[in-house]
Design a protein around this motif. Structure first.
Motif, PDB file in Angstrom:
ATOM      1  N   SER A   1      25.538 -47.143   7.754  1.00 52.16           N
ATOM      2  CA  SER A   1      25.566 -45.921   7.272  1.00 52.16           C
ATOM      3  C   SER A   1      26.884 -45.128   7.552  1.00 52.16           C
ATOM      4  O   SER A   1      27.410 -45.040   8.766  1.00 52.16           O
TER       5      SER A   1
ATOM      6  N   TRP B   1      26.891 -41.936   7.978  1.00 54.67           N
ATOM      7  CA  TRP B   1      26.331 -40.826   9.198  1.00 54.67           C
ATOM      8  C   TRP B   1      26.716 -41.226  10.692  1.00 54.67           C
ATOM      9  O   TRP B   1      26.637 -40.524  11.379  1.00 54.67           O
ATOM     10  N   ARG B   2      26.773 -42.647  10.596  1.00 58.16           N
ATOM     11  CA  ARG B   2      26.985 -43.286  11.781  1.00 58.16           C
ATOM     12  C   ARG B   2      28.247 -42.737  12.539  1.00 58.16           C
ATOM     13  O   ARG B   2      28.279 -42.476  13.747  1.00 58.16           O
TER      14      ARG B   2
ATOM     15  N   CYS C   1      29.796 -34.992  15.124  1.00 60.77           N
ATOM     16  CA  CYS C   1      30.430 -36.155  15.956  1.00 60.77           C
ATOM     17  C   CYS C   1      31.844 -36.342  16.055  1.00 60.77           C
ATOM     18  O   CYS C   1      32.787 -35.984  15.232  1.00 60.77           O
TER      19      CYS C   1
ATOM     20  N   GLU D   1      19.453 -40.418   8.075  1.00 60.63           N
ATOM     21  CA  GLU D   1      18.781 -41.478   7.297  1.00 60.63           C
ATOM     22  C   GLU D   1      17.322 -41.119   6.954  1.00 60.63           C
ATOM     23  O   GLU D   1      16.773 -41.068   5.852  1.00 60.63           O
TER      24      GLU D   1
ATOM     25  N   GLY E   1      28.714 -38.085  11.342  1.00 59.86           N
ATOM     26  CA  GLY E   1      27.410 -37.060  11.596  1.00 59.86           C
ATOM     27  C   GLY E   1      27.697 -35.854  11.945  1.00 59.86           C
ATOM     28  O   GLY E   1      28.903 -35.456  12.411  1.00 59.86           O
TER      29      GLY E   1
ATOM     30  N   CYS F   1      27.508 -36.334  18.936  1.00 57.33           N
ATOM     31  CA  CYS F   1      26.563 -36.080  17.670  1.00 57.33           C
ATOM     32  C   CYS F   1      25.627 -35.016  17.932  1.00 57.33           C
ATOM     33  O   CYS F   1      24.877 -35.359  19.085  1.00 57.33           O
TER      34      CYS F   1
ATOM     35  N   GLU G   1      21.366 -37.931  16.031  1.00 58.73           N
ATOM     36  CA  GLU G   1      21.974 -39.279  15.671  1.00 58.73           C
ATOM     37  C   GLU G   1      21.617 -39.631  14.147  1.00 58.73           C
ATOM     38  O   GLU G   1      20.871 -39.296  13.548  1.00 58.73           O
ATOM     39  N   TYR G   2      22.696 -40.600  13.625  1.00 53.09           N
ATOM     40  CA  TYR G   2      22.607 -40.982  12.274  1.00 53.09           C
ATOM     41  C   TYR G   2      21.284 -41.667  11.728  1.00 53.09           C
ATOM     42  O   TYR G   2      21.139 -41.434  10.643  1.00 53.09           O
TER      43      TYR G   2
END
Length: 195
Positions: free
Chosen positions: A105, A107-108, A114, A146, A111, A138, A141-142
């Protein structure tokens, strides 16, 4: 036609759903997640079909759209289970990239809040080398980002299904009123019956 009719509500919700799906598609492309990219692509096509069916009074298109919404809810439930590591699913697998790449992802690493740090391997200083990426600080968390995306998609799909059912029923009632000959009043004058 009033502003708060089922048809207007469905057009509004389809537009919102289309915008949210396009936003999700962008971030899935950034993360090279091919399974969600394909699912979003089909979803966008069906949403456009549902929007067309609503605007053009095509109940069959709206029924196809409604059936797709059930599949879309199932897909988003799968995504939620995937990112929350339910059962044998794990967010660290390459399932969403069809095992083609090791991408995850977007976003990992990107985010909200982050801080991303790349650490190159000792002795390897080329630009094309693989580096370890450390992500810290972050705010969320990603996997939860999601899950929020999928949860939003489910909520919109539930509201859309309700609005689609109202639009199809109201359209069916209008068509029945136009074709029903029993509701035409009879006029009588001097012993003759007129329809």
């Amino acid at each position: 036609m009033g502003c708060c009719s089922g048809r207007c509500t469905l057009i509004f919700l389809c537009t919102i759903q289309l915008l949210v799906a396009l936003e999700r598609q962008v971030f899935d492309f950034l993360g090279y997640q091919w399974a969600p990219i394909l699912a979003n692509f089909f979803h966008i096509i069906i949403v456009i079909l549902g929007l067309f069916g609503t605007i053009q009074y095509r109940p069959r298109y709206i029924v196809v759209y409604t059936v797709w919404m059930a599949l879309w809810v199932a897909w988003n439930v799968f995504i939620i289970c995937y990112y929350l590591d339910v059962g044998d699913l794990t967010k660290d697998s390459d399932l969403l990239t069809f095992n083609i790449s090791a991408h995850h992802s977007w976003w990992r690493e990107h985010g909200p809040g982050c801080v991303r740090r790349e650490m190159t391997q000792p002795g390897v200083g080329t630009v094309d080398s693989q580096s370890y990426i450390s992500v810290m600080g972050c705010l969320m968390e990603y996997q939860y980002i999601e899950v929020l995306h999928s949860g939003t998609q489910i909520l919109i799909a539930v509201y859309v299904n309700r609005a689609a059912a109202d639009a199809v029923i109201s359209h069916g009632n209008k068509m029945a009123a136009l074709t029903d000959t029993t509701t035409v009043p009879e006029c009588t004058a001097a012993g003759q019956t007129f329809l």
